[in-house]
Design an enzyme around this catalytic site. Structure first.
Site, PDB file in Angstrom:
ATOM      1  N   GLU A 102     153.260 -56.742  25.863  1.00  9.51           N
ATOM      2  CA  GLU A 102     153.234 -56.707  27.320  1.00  9.51           C
ATOM      3  C   GLU A 102     153.972 -57.904  27.904  1.00  9.51           C
ATOM      4  OE1 GLU A 102     148.935 -54.511  27.940  1.00  9.51           O
ATOM      5  OE2 GLU A 102     149.046 -56.676  27.874  1.00  9.51           O
ATOM      6  N   CYS A 116     155.873 -63.658  32.621  1.00 12.54           N
ATOM      7  CA  CYS A 116     154.962 -64.031  31.548  1.00 12.54           C
ATOM      8  C   CYS A 116     155.312 -63.181  30.329  1.00 12.54           C
ATOM      9  CB  CYS A 116     153.534 -63.740  32.033  1.00 12.54           C
ATOM     10  SG  CYS A 116     152.286 -63.993  30.772  1.00 12.54           S
ATOM     11  N   CYS A 123     147.597 -61.199  17.907  1.00 14.32           N
ATOM     12  CA  CYS A 123     147.382 -62.634  17.802  1.00 14.32           C
ATOM     13  C   CYS A 123     146.357 -62.896  16.710  1.00 14.32           C
ATOM     14  CB  CYS A 123     146.874 -63.199  19.134  1.00 14.32           C
ATOM     15  SG  CYS A 123     146.635 -64.990  19.115  1.00 14.32           S
ATOM     16  N   CYS A 127     140.285 -65.628  19.867  1.00 17.98           N
ATOM     17  CA  CYS A 127     139.428 -66.202  20.905  1.00 17.98           C
ATOM     18  C   CYS A 127     138.484 -65.092  21.390  1.00 17.98           C
ATOM     19  CB  CYS A 127     140.271 -66.721  22.063  1.00 17.98           C
ATOM     20  SG  CYS A 127     141.336 -68.094  21.590  1.00 17.98           S
ATOM     21  N   CYS A 130     139.268 -63.007  24.637  1.00 17.05           N
ATOM     22  CA  CYS A 130     140.632 -62.502  24.829  1.00 17.05           C
ATOM     23  C   CYS A 130     140.815 -61.187  24.094  1.00 17.05           C
ATOM     24  CB  CYS A 130     141.627 -63.536  24.310  1.00 17.05           C
ATOM     25  SG  CYS A 130     143.328 -62.939  24.289  1.00 17.05           S
ATOM     26  N   CYS A 347     144.429 -54.824  30.561  1.00 12.62           N
ATOM     27  CA  CYS A 347     145.032 -55.922  29.837  1.00 12.62           C
ATOM     28  C   CYS A 347     144.204 -57.175  29.997  1.00 12.62           C
ATOM     29  CB  CYS A 347     146.444 -56.144  30.381  1.00 12.62           C
ATOM     30  SG  CYS A 347     147.119 -57.705  29.916  1.00 12.62           S
TER      31      CYS A 347
HETATM   32  N1  SAH Z   1     147.970 -68.115  22.608  1.00  9.23           N
HETATM   33  C1  SAH Z   1     148.383 -68.874  23.737  1.00  9.23           C
HETATM   34  C2  SAH Z   1     149.061 -68.082  24.835  1.00  9.23           C
HETATM   35  C3  SAH Z   1     148.532 -66.723  25.202  1.00  9.23           C
HETATM   36  S1  SAH Z   1     147.103 -66.567  26.198  1.00  9.23           S
HETATM   37  C4  SAH Z   1     147.239 -69.663  24.295  1.00  9.23           C
HETATM   38  O1  SAH Z   1     146.136 -69.555  23.761  1.00  9.23           O
HETATM   39  O2  SAH Z   1     147.434 -70.451  25.208  1.00  9.23           O
HETATM   40  C5  SAH Z   1     147.486 -67.245  27.755  1.00  9.23           C
HETATM   41  C6  SAH Z   1     146.248 -67.736  28.467  1.00  9.23           C
HETATM   42  O3  SAH Z   1     145.453 -66.639  28.954  1.00  9.23           O
HETATM   43  C7  SAH Z   1     145.344 -68.532  27.570  1.00  9.23           C
HETATM   44  O4  SAH Z   1     144.899 -69.693  28.244  1.00  9.23           O
HETATM   45  C8  SAH Z   1     144.215 -67.567  27.314  1.00  9.23           C
HETATM   46  O5  SAH Z   1     143.052 -68.190  26.900  1.00  9.23           O
HETATM   47  C9  SAH Z   1     144.096 -66.869  28.644  1.00  9.23           C
HETATM   48  N2  SAH Z   1     143.355 -65.609  28.627  1.00  9.23           N
HETATM   49  C10 SAH Z   1     143.188 -64.747  27.619  1.00  9.23           C
HETATM   50  N3  SAH Z   1     142.438 -63.705  27.992  1.00  9.23           N
HETATM   51  C11 SAH Z   1     142.127 -63.891  29.286  1.00  9.23           C
HETATM   52  C12 SAH Z   1     141.374 -63.156  30.235  1.00  9.23           C
HETATM   53  N4  SAH Z   1     140.815 -61.993  29.937  1.00  9.23           N
HETATM   54  N5  SAH Z   1     141.258 -63.667  31.473  1.00  9.23           N
HETATM   55  C13 SAH Z   1     141.848 -64.847  31.788  1.00  9.23           C
HETATM   56  N6  SAH Z   1     142.580 -65.567  30.953  1.00  9.23           N
HETATM   57  C14 SAH Z   1     142.714 -65.120  29.700  1.00  9.23           C
END
Ligand code: SAH
Length: 363
Positions: A102, A116, A123, A127, A130, A347
């Site tokens: 995406e 973005c 990944c 986390c 996520c 997403c």
């Molecule tokens: N792997 C990298 C970049 C991708 S995620 C990182 O961890 O920084 C980009 C950002 O979006 C990260 O800070 C991540 O924690 C956040 N993120 C992931 N899922 C999310 C969600 N559902 N709502 C808000 N932010 C989210």
């Protein structure tokens, strides 16, 4: 190490159609250096849809390249969704092997256009909050698959006389887990013979890979670094981010300090607000103590809840109270604007990584 954008681009494009690298590709089609430049420029700068459109190339050459499967783009949009306010466009792109990633275009009432982009399909860092992390890792993208997400939106914007002003690596994947391709992708995005994006307009966001933060500090680039912190202590971070077992917060913050010392560049900390997990006053005070007096900026991110995840986003009032604690401690803090909420349901990942519209600080 110098990275030659033209070579990076042709290496990837050549490999996609079965050549070892750009040299083998150039030999096969008897392409002189000026021809390679012409083709690269048509794709990266003139943003032609494909080689068939490049009328300055001999017709036979165009036909020959096309018959071998040569193509300007490695990504094809399969879904494009625009938010009701028209400011956010989310794209789902298919790669040549069928994997999907995406990317999101965010237009801020004309003053900035941020794209973005994803660096991996899936990944590996899992986390808890996520959705990409929960789905697991599929594969790395190559530099042009990264670049082509931006190229797609650059083409779309050009039809409206607009251009990309900012790129954030906040889509799917962990950029520092695909270090070389991401740096090569940055070289493509930056190339004045292509999109020409300034390094200061590019942000790489990492889950906190300490060895790569050190390596990145040595690149000598003006590219922004963002750290996904999401917690003020090992206890809280360890519960939601498995990476914290590999690099704990002490190690992470030490690496960030080395980076600041070496580059004298401000570091951004992402902190997604999760109800009852990391959003109480104790967390705010701990975070303030960690951030205070340094070249740091905190971005508080309203959580985009994911369909089956157990997490809820912190209510707005609590986010602002949290921001006020940081503000009082003199920590530069921004509450991120949540863009495209109406299209973000599908997403969990690609979302409000966007401009500081609402400043928490009263300064
Ligand atoms: N792997 C990298 C970049 C991708 S995620 C990182 O961890 O920084 C980009 C950002 O979006 C990260 O800070 C991540 O924690 C956040 N993120 C992931 N899922 C999310 C969600 N559902 N709502 C808000 N932010 C989210």
């Amino acid at each position: 190490m110098t990275r030659d954008p033209l070579r990076i681009w042709f290496d990837d494009v050549a490999r996609r159609i079965g050549f070892a690298d750009s040299d083998e590709f150039a030999r096969a089609f008897e392409l002189k250096p000026f021809r390679l430049k012409q083709i690269y420029r048509a794709a990266a700068k003139e943003l032609c849809a494909d080689v068939g459109e490049v009328t300055t190339l001999p017709k036979e050459l165009r036909a020959e390249l096309q018959s071998r499967g040569f193509s300007f783009s490695s990504v094809t949009p399969v879904v494009l969704q625009r938010s009701n306010d028209g400011q956010t466009t989310k794209g789902l792109f298919k790669l040549r092997d069928g994997n999907e990633v995406e990317a999101v275009l965010m237009e801020h009432y004309g003053d900035r256009t941020t794209v973005c982009i994803s660096s991996q399909a899936g990944c590996a860092f899992a986390c808890a909050f996520c959705s990409t992390g929960q789905a697991g890792f599929t594969r790395n993208l190559d530099a042009t698959e990264i670049f082509d997400q931006a190229r797609f939106f650059a083409r779309e914007l050009a039809t409206r006389n607009k251009r990309i002003t900012n790129i954030v690596f906040m889509g799917m994947g962990e950029p520092f887990h695909n270090y070389e391709a991401v740096m090569n992708g940055v070289a493509l995005l930056h190339d004045p013979h292509g999109l020409g994006l300034g390094h200061r307009h590019i942000t790489i966001s990492t889950v906190g890979l300490v060895d790569k933060i050190d390596r990145f500090a040595d690149e000598g680039l003006q590219v922004n670094l963002a750290i996904s912190l999401h917690a003020p202590s090992d206890r809280v971070r360890g519960a939601i981010m498995p990476v914290n077992r590999k690099f704990d917060m002490g190690e992470l913050m030490a690496a960030v300090e080395r980076y600041v010392e070496k580059t004298n560049r401000k570091v951004f900390f992402e902190y997604v607000m999760l109800e009852g997990i990391n959003d109480d006053e104790t967390c705010a005070n701990e975070l303030a103590a960690l951030m205070r007096g340094r070249l740091y900026h905190v971005n508080l991110i309203p959580y985009n809840s994911t369909p089956d995840g157990p997490f809820q986003g912190t209510a707005d009032a609590r986010i602002w109270a949290f921001a006020a604690v940081l503000d009082k401690a003199g920590v530069p803090t921004t509450v991120r604007k949540n863009m495209g909420r109406d299209i973000s349901a599908a997403c969990g990942q690609l979302r409000a990584e966007t401009q500081p519209k609402a400043h928490a600080s009263a300064k």
